[in-house]
Design a protein around this motif. Structure first.
Motif, PDB file in Angstrom:
ATOM      1  N   THR A   1       0.490  -1.256   0.174  1.00  0.00           N
ATOM      2  CA  THR A   1      -0.233  -0.407   0.162  1.00  0.00           C
ATOM      3  C   THR A   1       0.653   1.260   0.362  1.00  0.00           C
ATOM      4  O   THR A   1       2.038   1.369   0.462  1.00  0.00           O
ATOM      5  CB  THR A   1      -0.662   0.726   1.254  1.00  0.00           C
ATOM      6  N   ARG A   2       0.134   2.306  -0.053  1.00  0.00           N
ATOM      7  CA  ARG A   2       0.866   3.870   0.271  1.00  0.00           C
ATOM      8  C   ARG A   2       1.769   3.479   1.387  1.00  0.00           C
ATOM      9  O   ARG A   2       2.803   4.850   0.595  1.00  0.00           O
ATOM     10  CB  ARG A   2      -0.061   5.048  -0.835  1.00  0.00           C
TER      11      ARG A   2
ATOM     12  N   THR B   1       1.901  -1.909  -6.479  1.00  0.00           N
ATOM     13  CA  THR B   1       0.649  -0.521  -5.666  1.00  0.00           C
ATOM     14  C   THR B   1       1.485   0.863  -6.777  1.00  0.00           C
ATOM     15  O   THR B   1       0.329   1.559  -7.749  1.00  0.00           O
ATOM     16  CB  THR B   1       0.851   0.228  -4.398  1.00  0.00           C
TER      17      THR B   1
END
Length: 273
Positions: free
Chosen positions: A32-33, A139
């Motif tokens: 994820t970020r 991502t």
């Protein structure tokens, strides 16, 4: 020697608990970020240490301000990730583990929906590119497309790849049980030994499998054939049973690789019904 004798059993338990919490948090944010956020925090911490070591008062003041206002910024920017972690904590999934049957059912459902969509698209010669994320986070490629973050369904996949719709170009990326994004751009393979018959969609799938451990399912709009890429290799016109078996083998939890594949029996029951 004195340091070792000063460590009590309580200290060891404390260290183990903290290590376990950090490990689980890494699993939550992986791919994820938030991974990029952690890298940024590490840079700020290193800068702060350097400013103290060399007594750089102005730089130290700037870093302290970043710490002060950064916490609020993190909460606002990464609210979806924090909410997901809290939801998992509330369901007992953050620190607990699910049974093998539950995990197998999730993988079964995921594969079932993709196979159903791929068969529908193949019969009508509608091109499609579906990427399964594994251990390597994708991502950057997810963010190149249009965020969807929806449960996986055959109908949704079919609608995405219908020609002349806004999302039909590019790839769909699946992360665990969630369809993350559509219209994603993937790196094209530069392998000179790839057959000239393969178009951009197939080259993108091979390229994705070269730079990551992702698996890609491709539907050819010229022939209607379904292909699978993995580890830089492509299996063209793969049979349905082989595709199901390979997807299940690679997507199910690694601790269960020696167990019998229950998906084939489940899929056969659906087909006979």
């Amino acid at each position: 020697m004195d340091l070792l004798t000063s460590i009590s059993a309580k200290d060891i338990v404390d260290i183990l608990i903290v290590s376990y919490v950090i490990y689980k948090l890494i699993l939550v944010v992986r791919g994820t970020r938030a991974i990029q956020l952690m890298k940024g925090i590490l840079v700020v911490v290193i800068t702060w240490v350097i400013s103290i070591w060399f007594q750089l008062s102005t730089l130290q003041w700037m870093v302290n301000q970043a710490f002060t206002f950064g916490v609020l910024g993190v909460i606002i920017i990464f609210q979806p990730e924090l909410r997901r972690a809290l939801e998992q904590l509330g369901r007992g999934k953050l620190f607990g583990s699910r049974s093998s049957s539950e995990e197998d059912q999730d993988v079964n459902k995921r594969i079932s929906e993709v196979i159903r969509a791929a068969n529908y698209l193949a019969k009508r010669k509608i091109g499609a590119l579906i990427v399964f994320e594994k251990d390597t986070g994708l991502t950057d490629y997810v963010e190149s497309g249009i965020a969807i973050e929806s449960k996986i369904s055959g109908e949704l996949l079919i609608n995405i790849f219908i020609p002349n719709t806004p999302l039909h170009d590019g790839a769909v990326i699946i992360r665990q049980g969630q369809l993350m994004a559509a219209g994603c751009y993937l790196p094209l393979s530069e392998n000179p030994f790839i057959s000239k018959e393969l178009g951009t969609r197939h080259r993108a799938a091979i390229g994705m499998s070269e730079v990551s451990d992702a698996m890609c399912v491709i539907v050819s709009e010229e022939t209607g054939q379904i292909s699978l890429t993995m580890n830089g290799h492509i299996v063209r016109d793969i049979k349905e049973e082989s595709l199901i078996s390979k997807l299940f083998e690679e997507l199910k939890p690694k601790a269960k690789t020696n167990e019998k594949n229950p998906f084939m029996k489940w899929w056969g029951g659906r087909s006979n019904g």
